[in-house]
Design an enzyme around this catalytic site. Structure first.
Site, mmCIF file in Angstrom:
data_model
loop_
_atom_site.group_PDB
_atom_site.id
_atom_site.type_symbol
_atom_site.label_atom_id
_atom_site.label_comp_id
_atom_site.label_asym_id
_atom_site.label_seq_id
_atom_site.Cartn_x
_atom_site.Cartn_y
_atom_site.Cartn_z
ATOM 1 N N GLU A 37 0.790 -1.027 -0.133
ATOM 2 C CA GLU A 37 0.019 -0.027 -0.316
ATOM 3 C C GLU A 37 0.941 1.348 0.043
ATOM 4 O OE1 GLU A 37 -3.410 0.942 -0.323
ATOM 5 O OE2 GLU A 37 -2.364 3.123 -0.063
ATOM 6 N N ARG A 107 -16.354 4.359 5.658
ATOM 7 C CA ARG A 107 -15.461 3.673 4.883
ATOM 8 C C ARG A 107 -14.315 3.310 5.734
ATOM 9 N NH1 ARG A 107 -15.453 5.007 -0.795
ATOM 10 N NH2 ARG A 107 -13.372 4.261 -0.991
ATOM 11 N N TYR A 195 -27.616 9.889 3.901
ATOM 12 C CA TYR A 195 -27.931 8.544 4.546
ATOM 13 C C TYR A 195 -27.210 8.922 6.123
ATOM 14 C CZ TYR A 195 -23.962 6.634 1.891
ATOM 15 O OH TYR A 195 -22.835 6.355 1.448
ATOM 16 N N ASP A 272 -11.870 -0.451 -9.155
ATOM 17 C CA ASP A 272 -11.534 0.879 -9.794
ATOM 18 C C ASP A 272 -10.635 0.788 -10.761
ATOM 19 O OD1 ASP A 272 -13.640 2.052 -8.517
ATOM 20 O OD2 ASP A 272 -12.681 3.694 -7.719
HETATM 21 C C1 LIG Z 1 -18.820 10.216 -3.819
HETATM 22 C C2 LIG Z 1 -18.428 8.945 -4.113
HETATM 23 C C3 LIG Z 1 -19.412 7.728 -3.426
HETATM 24 C C4 LIG Z 1 -19.321 6.651 -3.601
HETATM 25 N N1 LIG Z 1 -20.231 5.919 -3.073
HETATM 26 C C5 LIG Z 1 -20.315 4.419 -3.169
HETATM 27 C C6 LIG Z 1 -21.101 3.765 -2.477
HETATM 28 O O1 LIG Z 1 -22.044 4.184 -1.736
HETATM 29 N N2 LIG Z 1 -20.952 2.274 -2.609
HETATM 30 C C7 LIG Z 1 -19.991 1.724 -3.473
HETATM 31 O O2 LIG Z 1 -19.988 0.617 -3.512
HETATM 32 N N3 LIG Z 1 -19.108 2.569 -3.854
HETATM 33 C C8 LIG Z 1 -19.185 3.798 -3.810
HETATM 34 N N4 LIG Z 1 -18.264 4.577 -4.372
HETATM 35 C C9 LIG Z 1 -17.202 3.961 -5.300
HETATM 36 C C10 LIG Z 1 -16.059 3.435 -4.313
HETATM 37 O O3 LIG Z 1 -15.374 4.191 -3.307
HETATM 38 C C11 LIG Z 1 -14.996 3.024 -5.148
HETATM 39 O O4 LIG Z 1 -15.449 2.175 -6.445
HETATM 40 C C12 LIG Z 1 -14.050 1.958 -4.297
HETATM 41 O O5 LIG Z 1 -13.226 2.420 -3.513
HETATM 42 C C13 LIG Z 1 -12.963 1.388 -5.098
HETATM 43 O O6 LIG Z 1 -12.260 0.517 -4.496
HETATM 44 P P1 LIG Z 1 -10.811 0.050 -4.987
HETATM 45 O O7 LIG Z 1 -10.142 -0.902 -3.974
HETATM 46 O O8 LIG Z 1 -10.912 -0.609 -6.382
HETATM 47 O O9 LIG Z 1 -9.920 1.374 -5.035
HETATM 48 P P2 LIG Z 1 -9.514 2.247 -3.943
HETATM 49 O O10 LIG Z 1 -10.371 2.539 -2.813
HETATM 50 O O11 LIG Z 1 -9.181 3.430 -4.754
HETATM 51 O O12 LIG Z 1 -8.184 1.738 -3.301
HETATM 52 C C14 LIG Z 1 -6.847 1.705 -3.987
HETATM 53 C C15 LIG Z 1 -5.744 1.587 -3.065
HETATM 54 O O13 LIG Z 1 -4.605 1.629 -3.716
HETATM 55 C C16 LIG Z 1 -3.465 2.494 -3.387
HETATM 56 N N5 LIG Z 1 -2.623 2.679 -4.257
HETATM 57 C C17 LIG Z 1 -2.918 3.447 -5.382
HETATM 58 N N6 LIG Z 1 -1.868 3.385 -6.149
HETATM 59 C C18 LIG Z 1 -0.727 2.845 -5.623
HETATM 60 C C19 LIG Z 1 0.479 2.520 -5.934
HETATM 61 N N7 LIG Z 1 1.168 2.617 -6.854
HETATM 62 N N8 LIG Z 1 1.282 1.422 -4.916
HETATM 63 C C20 LIG Z 1 0.591 1.223 -3.846
HETATM 64 N N9 LIG Z 1 -0.683 1.465 -3.412
HETATM 65 C C21 LIG Z 1 -1.323 2.105 -4.253
HETATM 66 C C22 LIG Z 1 -4.262 3.634 -2.874
HETATM 67 O O14 LIG Z 1 -3.665 4.426 -1.576
HETATM 68 C C23 LIG Z 1 -5.652 2.912 -2.287
HETATM 69 O O15 LIG Z 1 -5.432 2.427 -0.852
HETATM 70 C C24 LIG Z 1 -18.347 5.822 -4.359
HETATM 71 C C25 LIG Z 1 -17.566 6.617 -4.859
HETATM 72 C C26 LIG Z 1 -17.391 8.008 -4.837
HETATM 73 C C27 LIG Z 1 -16.688 9.039 -5.546
#
Ligand SMILES: Cc1cc2nc3c(=O)[nH]c(=O)nc-3n(C[C@H](O)[C@H](O)[C@H](O)COP(=O)(O)OP(=O)(O)OC[C@H]3O[C@@H](n4cnc5c(N)ncnc54)[C@H](O)[C@@H]3O)c2cc1C
Length: 376
Positions: A37, A107, A195, A272
């Site tokens: 991370e 979160r 909410y 994402d």
């Molecule tokens: C306003 C808003 C509201 C939302 N509400 C909802 C909801 O109600 N329900 C829902 O399901 N989703 C919701 N989402 C979407 C959700 O937050 C994301 O889709 C989700 O967090 C994606 O998870 P992830 O683990 O793929 O990525 P992330 O949560 O972005 O995690 C990526 C991780 O990788 C790390 N990282 C990045 N680059 C590197 C690197 N080069 N080297 C090492 N580590 C790195 C980051 O620090 C981070 O910890 C919402 C999004 C927004 C913008």
């Protein structure tokens, strides 16, 4: 359960919701998992998240039911209201699907639950690791979010486009008696979602169509007066909520393509990193959680890693593409103006009266999906 993952070393890049869920799911199947991370410590933005039944099924299968119960609220309904506060349609999730669990959670609490369970399952989480290229390991999972370097290594650099929509997020204090339901206030060119959370807080996300460009990050501070001015005409509880906002963040919403290539023989992406979505269906984290489960199940079922990764992409890509497109459509539906709004809201009100299951039923394909049953 198959056992192809037993003792296999796996490196997961990113300790967000997707990365930690993947780490836990892989470790539960016997893999030796290390998470890298970038952040100096595990932390999350101050915001709430909705988790719908499709992703809660995965968290339950990972043994997190009790831990989740302690720090989340059970979401009973999605209540659509117009800008004045008048009810348009209340989709009663409990009545429509009494057994399905929809949760509202902070979160940071979700990250803490996942990290604790992953560590207890033997996962090593290393912070302060900025990964610039896929690490040298036999299996690498890219869960590095919106600006994924692992996605870029597999697909080249992506150029998303600005949707012309700006979003704010804020938390305010909330009393314990608040109805545990998501409320959506729909106005011309703007809407606001709110909410309560289990920890005495209320989450607010507000979106306005605006031509001026905003960066895509999550953490740019803004003056609460800008949020209050943008939603000055809104009624119901909105003015009271917005007057309580002391800190707010603003960012631009961008549309991204679902990645064409999710894996090679050694690396795979999820969440994402593979398919960022607009937030209008609250499914970004849910999709990441589903991906994590299915990826671990595919890898465990087949010792041929390349074949397992291909099966993972084939299982996930059509579903996430449908979800991303449905979220795009919601952006339009929430922001109707003039005659379209009168007609659109009128149809929803009528549907709510004569066929209360019709609207929640439109999303059965999304919420009834059971990744655990499909990929044991
Ligand atoms: C306003 C808003 C509201 C939302 N509400 C909802 C909801 O109600 N329900 C829902 O399901 N989703 C919701 N989402 C979407 C959700 O937050 C994301 O889709 C989700 O967090 C994606 O998870 P992830 O683990 O793929 O990525 P992330 O949560 O972005 O995690 C990526 C991780 O990788 C790390 N990282 C990045 N680059 C590197 C690197 N080069 N080297 C090492 N580590 C790195 C980051 O620090 C981070 O910890 C919402 C999004 C927004 C913008």
């Amino acid at each position: 359960m198959a056992a192809a993952l037993m003792d296999r070393p796996v490196v997961v890049v990113g300790a967000g919701i997707g990365g930690l869920t993947a780490a836990l799911a892989l470790a539960r199947r016997g893999a030796a998992v290390t998470v890298l991370e970038r952040a100096a410590e595990l932390s999350e933005v101050g915001a709430g998240i909705q988790l719908s039944a499709n992703s809660v099924r995965v968290l339950e299968a990972l043994g997190l039911s009790d831990a989740m119960d302690q720090c989340s609220l059970r979401n009973r309904a999605v209540h659509l209201r117009d800008a004045s506060g008048a009810s348009v349609l209340r989709m009663d999730l409990l009545a429509h699907r009494p057994q399905a669990r929809f949760l509202l959670i902070h979160r940071a609490r979700l990250i803490a639950v996942l990290a604790q369970a992953a560590t207890a399952a033997g996962v090593r989480i290393l912070t302060g690791q900025d990964v610039t290229a896929p690490p040298d390991a036999p299996l690498v999972i890219g869960a590095d979010g919106l600006k994924s370097r692992i996605r870029a290594a597999l697909n080249g650099q992506e150029v998303p486009f600005f949707t012309g929509q700006t979003a704010w997020r804020a938390l305010i204090a909330e009393d314990a008696a608040a109805q545990p339901e998501a409320q959506v206030f729909m106005g011309r060119d703007r809407h606001l979602v709110s909410y309560p959370l289990a920890v005495g807080l209320r989450n607010i996300v507000a979106v306005q169509e605006r031509r001026d460009w905003q960066d895509e990050g999550w953490s740019h501070p803004d003056d609460p007066a800008n949020l209050q001015a943008a939603f000055a005409g809104f009624g119901g509880p909105v003015p009271g909520w917005l007057s309580a906002v002391r800190q707010v963040n603003v960012w631009g919403l961008f549309r991204h393509q679902v990645a064409a290539r999710w894996h090679d023989n050694r690396c795979a992406i999820l969440g994402d990193a593979a398919h960022p979505t607009l937030p209008f269906l609250a499914q970004g984290a849910g999709m990441a959680v589903e991906d994590a489960w299915v990826l671990a199940a595919c890898l465990d079922a087949d010792g041929d890693q390349a074949a397992a990764l291909a099966r993972y992409q084939a299982a996930r890509q059509p579903r996430v593409t449908r979800i991303v497109e449905a979220a795009n459509a919601n952006a339009r539906n929430y922001h109707l103006g003039g005659l379209k709004r009168v007609v659109g809201h009128g149809v929803l009100r009528l549907a709510g009266r004569v066929a209360p299951s019709f609207m929640p039923g439109r999303f059965d394909w999304l919420y009834d999906h059971d990744p655990v049953a499909q990929h044991p």
